[in-house]
Design a protein around this motif. Structure first.
Motif, PDB file in Angstrom:
ATOM      1  N   PHE A   1     -23.743  -7.852 -12.508  1.00 49.43           N
ATOM      2  CA  PHE A   1     -22.481  -7.201 -12.196  1.00 49.43           C
ATOM      3  C   PHE A   1     -21.383  -7.706 -13.129  1.00 49.43           C
ATOM      4  O   PHE A   1     -21.451  -8.797 -13.684  1.00 49.43           O
ATOM      5  N   VAL A   2     -20.370  -6.896 -13.295  1.00 46.70           N
ATOM      6  CA  VAL A   2     -19.085  -7.296 -13.859  1.00 46.70           C
ATOM      7  C   VAL A   2     -18.023  -6.710 -12.946  1.00 46.70           C
ATOM      8  O   VAL A   2     -18.246  -5.700 -12.282  1.00 46.70           O
ATOM      9  N   GLY A   3     -16.882  -7.359 -12.899  1.00 46.62           N
ATOM     10  CA  GLY A   3     -15.850  -6.859 -12.001  1.00 46.62           C
ATOM     11  C   GLY A   3     -14.477  -7.338 -12.424  1.00 46.62           C
ATOM     12  O   GLY A   3     -14.329  -8.306 -13.186  1.00 46.62           O
ATOM     13  N   ASN A   4     -13.465  -6.645 -11.936  1.00 47.05           N
ATOM     14  CA  ASN A   4     -12.085  -7.045 -12.190  1.00 47.05           C
ATOM     15  C   ASN A   4     -11.232  -6.645 -11.003  1.00 47.05           C
ATOM     16  O   ASN A   4     -11.371  -5.546 -10.471  1.00 47.05           O
ATOM     17  N   ALA A   5     -10.374  -7.558 -10.572  1.00 49.77           N
ATOM     18  CA  ALA A   5      -9.472  -7.295  -9.449  1.00 49.77           C
ATOM     19  C   ALA A   5      -8.054  -7.678  -9.841  1.00 49.77           C
ATOM     20  O   ALA A   5      -7.383  -8.442  -9.154  1.00 49.77           O
ATOM     21  N   ASN A   6      -7.622  -7.156 -10.995  1.00 48.42           N
ATOM     22  CA  ASN A   6      -6.257  -7.332 -11.492  1.00 48.42           C
ATOM     23  C   ASN A   6      -5.954  -8.724 -12.020  1.00 48.42           C
ATOM     24  O   ASN A   6      -4.784  -9.073 -12.206  1.00 48.42           O
ATOM     25  N   ASP A   7      -6.984  -9.537 -12.268  1.00 49.50           N
ATOM     26  CA  ASP A   7      -6.824 -10.755 -13.048  1.00 49.50           C
ATOM     27  C   ASP A   7      -7.209 -10.450 -14.493  1.00 49.50           C
ATOM     28  O   ASP A   7      -7.592  -9.327 -14.822  1.00 49.50           O
ATOM     29  N   SER A   8      -7.158 -11.468 -15.353  1.00 47.69           N
ATOM     30  CA  SER A   8      -7.628 -11.262 -16.716  1.00 47.69           C
ATOM     31  C   SER A   8      -9.148 -11.105 -16.718  1.00 47.69           C
ATOM     32  O   SER A   8      -9.814 -11.268 -15.697  1.00 47.69           O
ATOM     33  N   ALA A   9      -9.706 -10.836 -17.895  1.00 53.35           N
ATOM     34  CA  ALA A   9     -11.147 -10.601 -18.015  1.00 53.35           C
ATOM     35  C   ALA A   9     -11.961 -11.894 -18.060  1.00 53.35           C
ATOM     36  O   ALA A   9     -13.188 -11.833 -18.160  1.00 53.35           O
ATOM     37  N   TRP A  10     -11.309 -13.028 -17.975  1.00 51.74           N
ATOM     38  CA  TRP A  10     -11.998 -14.312 -18.148  1.00 51.74           C
ATOM     39  C   TRP A  10     -13.223 -14.441 -17.247  1.00 51.74           C
ATOM     40  O   TRP A  10     -14.282 -14.888 -17.674  1.00 51.74           O
ATOM     41  N   LEU A  11     -13.108 -14.060 -15.979  1.00 48.38           N
ATOM     42  CA  LEU A  11     -14.173 -14.294 -15.013  1.00 48.38           C
ATOM     43  C   LEU A  11     -14.752 -12.969 -14.506  1.00 48.38           C
ATOM     44  O   LEU A  11     -14.993 -12.805 -13.322  1.00 48.38           O
ATOM     45  N   ALA A  12     -15.005 -12.045 -15.434  1.00 50.97           N
ATOM     46  CA  ALA A  12     -15.648 -10.792 -15.035  1.00 50.97           C
ATOM     47  C   ALA A  12     -17.006 -11.056 -14.411  1.00 50.97           C
ATOM     48  O   ALA A  12     -17.466 -10.306 -13.551  1.00 50.97           O
ATOM     49  N   ASN A  13     -17.635 -12.140 -14.825  1.00 55.58           N
ATOM     50  CA  ASN A  13     -18.844 -12.662 -14.182  1.00 55.58           C
ATOM     51  C   ASN A  13     -18.830 -14.170 -14.367  1.00 55.58           C
ATOM     52  O   ASN A  13     -18.728 -14.650 -15.502  1.00 55.58           O
ATOM     53  N   PRO A  14     -18.892 -14.953 -13.284  1.00 54.13           N
ATOM     54  CA  PRO A  14     -18.750 -16.409 -13.410  1.00 54.13           C
ATOM     55  C   PRO A  14     -19.884 -17.077 -14.183  1.00 54.13           C
ATOM     56  O   PRO A  14     -19.726 -18.215 -14.625  1.00 54.13           O
ATOM     57  N   GLU A  15     -21.007 -16.369 -14.341  1.00 54.41           N
ATOM     58  CA  GLU A  15     -22.107 -16.941 -15.119  1.00 54.41           C
ATOM     59  C   GLU A  15     -21.836 -16.858 -16.621  1.00 54.41           C
ATOM     60  O   GLU A  15     -22.531 -17.515 -17.409  1.00 54.41           O
ATOM     61  N   GLN A  16     -20.848 -16.082 -17.020  1.00 54.89           N
ATOM     62  CA  GLN A  16     -20.575 -15.888 -18.438  1.00 54.89           C
ATOM     63  C   GLN A  16     -19.073 -15.709 -18.649  1.00 54.89           C
ATOM     64  O   GLN A  16     -18.611 -14.629 -19.006  1.00 54.89           O
ATOM     65  N   PRO A  17     -18.274 -16.773 -18.448  1.00 56.68           N
ATOM     66  CA  PRO A  17     -16.838 -16.665 -18.682  1.00 56.68           C
ATOM     67  C   PRO A  17     -16.545 -16.262 -20.130  1.00 56.68           C
ATOM     68  O   PRO A  17     -17.249 -16.680 -21.056  1.00 56.68           O
ATOM     69  N   LEU A  18     -15.524 -15.458 -20.276  1.00 57.31           N
ATOM     70  CA  LEU A  18     -15.184 -14.933 -21.599  1.00 57.31           C
ATOM     71  C   LEU A  18     -14.052 -15.731 -22.232  1.00 57.31           C
ATOM     72  O   LEU A  18     -13.227 -16.332 -21.547  1.00 57.31           O
ATOM     73  N   SER A  19     -14.020 -15.725 -23.554  1.00 52.65           N
ATOM     74  CA  SER A  19     -12.904 -16.298 -24.292  1.00 52.65           C
ATOM     75  C   SER A  19     -12.327 -15.206 -25.185  1.00 52.65           C
ATOM     76  O   SER A  19     -13.062 -14.359 -25.705  1.00 52.65           O
ATOM     77  N   PHE A  20     -11.010 -15.230 -25.357  1.00 56.69           N
ATOM     78  CA  PHE A  20     -10.331 -14.193 -26.120  1.00 56.69           C
ATOM     79  C   PHE A  20      -8.925 -14.686 -26.431  1.00 56.69           C
ATOM     80  O   PHE A  20      -8.452 -15.671 -25.839  1.00 56.69           O
ATOM     81  N   PRO A  21      -8.212 -14.035 -27.361  1.00 58.62           N
ATOM     82  CA  PRO A  21      -6.850 -14.464 -27.699  1.00 58.62           C
ATOM     83  C   PRO A  21      -5.936 -14.427 -26.480  1.00 58.62           C
ATOM     84  O   PRO A  21      -6.079 -13.589 -25.591  1.00 58.62           O
TER      85      PRO A  21
END
Length: 340
Positions: free
Chosen positions: A41-61
């Motif tokens: 799964f991936v998901g977003n609830a009006n936070d940033s995309a960092w934790l769209a899935n806790p098994e694979q946190p994202l990094s971005f500018p």
């Protein structure tokens, strides 16, 4: 709120980027922007995309949002709901996602914020000397509220839940306009465990002691029973009809966001879920889709469509979308008007 980036227009370092890999001048290279494809799964609830899935946190500018920071209770609820559905530990039959379980997930109306806060709140309430608290010059008896808050229904925001309005009022007083992270947690936020922290409110905190009393005083002043059903307090008015609305504020970590306010001197729903939809794509046919326009299809109080989808939303029903001629022809609500 996450930190806000402010650009200094006098510095060349703050100029819009000129990246040769961007689709247009002033934009970022798409490869630097957050993206994630997974089979769970991936998901977003009006936070940033960092934790769209806790098994694979994202990094971005930083311009794309914050990372490694506190997630909202609603984001935590979304992640836990998805994980429990995958594990089959949410009380519904089977594992994995289906149109039915997606609809159930959205309308479960569970408060994530209550999970780490409820036990400490009840403990503070029960340990209140003589069961009374002095707030703003008022001596408030909170003893009746303690067992109501302790009941599981107090943090389920379905229309028939009792005590949930009391807990929501308490939570609003406890927050007092500040962010969740500023509450007196015994276990602070930990970026290594962002789904389960912070947790465990300190029951000895004056705020945790006083907020239930403020909530009790407010409900009694409004003439609302402490164990009132949510449907007794949270409604929207359509043509003079009071339609119960389930869900609650995002700060409580409820996926189905509903916010009440004052309209013409009465409490009415003023904000929240508007257009909601679940979609299943298939390899051999049209999408399988259900949706709701929660505020209904017409703003005209005299129209038969003024509350046509608000009522189904109230009782957890959905509208089946239809894409093909065969699906449209099979609709029991189909009306054909021939124009000459």
């Amino acid at each position: 709120m996450p930190p806000v980036s402010i650009l200094d227009g006098k510095r060349s370092a703050c100029d819009w980027p000129d990246d040769p890999n961007a689709v247009a001048p002033g934009l970022m290279d798409p490869r630097r922007q957050p993206r994630l494809i997974r089979f769970d799964f991936v998901g977003n609830a009006n936070d940033s995309a960092w934790l769209a899935n806790p098994e694979q946190p994202l990094s971005f500018p930083r311009a794309m949002g914050d990372t490694a920071g506190l997630r909202s209770p609603r984001t935590q609820e979304l992640i836990l709901t998805a994980q429990h559905r995958i594990d089959g530990t949410d009380g519904w039959r089977g594992k994995g996602f289906t149109p039915e379980t997606m609809r159930q997930s959205l309308f479960a109306d569970h408060s994530r914020a209550a999970d780490p806060a409820l036990n400490s709140t009840v403990t503070a309430c029960r340990n209140t000397p003589f069961g009374t608290v002095l707030v703003d010059g008022n001596l408030v008896d909170v003893s009746e509220a303690c067992p109501i808050l302790a009941a599981r229904k107090s943090h389920a925001y379905t229309s028939d839940s009792r005590g949930s309005w009391l807990f929501a009022t308490y939570w609003s007083y406890l927050l007092g306009g500040q962010v969740v992270e500023k509450l007196p947690w015994r276990v602070p936020f930990d970026a290594k465990d962002p789904v389960h922290t912070p947790n465990a409110l300190g029951p000895g905190s004056p705020a945790v002691r006083d907020a239930p009393a403020r909530a009790v005083f407010a409900l009694r002043k409004a003439g609302t029973p402490l164990n009132a059903r949510l449907s007794d307090a949270q409604n929207i008015t359509r043509g003079g009809e009071q339609i119960p609305v389930h869900g609650s504020i995002g700060e409580l970590g409820v996926l189905n966001v509903i916010t009440s306010g004052q309209v013409g001197g009465r409490t009415d729903v003023v904000f929240g879920s508007r257009f909601i939809q679940e979609v299943r794509f298939t390899a051999d046919g049209p999408p399988q889709t259900s949706s709701l326009l929660t505020y209904s299809q017409s703003a005209d109080p005299t129209s038969p469509h003024y509350a046509d989808q608000t009522r189904p939303f109230s009782v957890g029903q959905w509208v089946t979308e239809r894409f093909t001629e065969e699906q449209i022809a099979a609709s029991p609500q189909l009306e054909v008007e021939v124009l000459n």
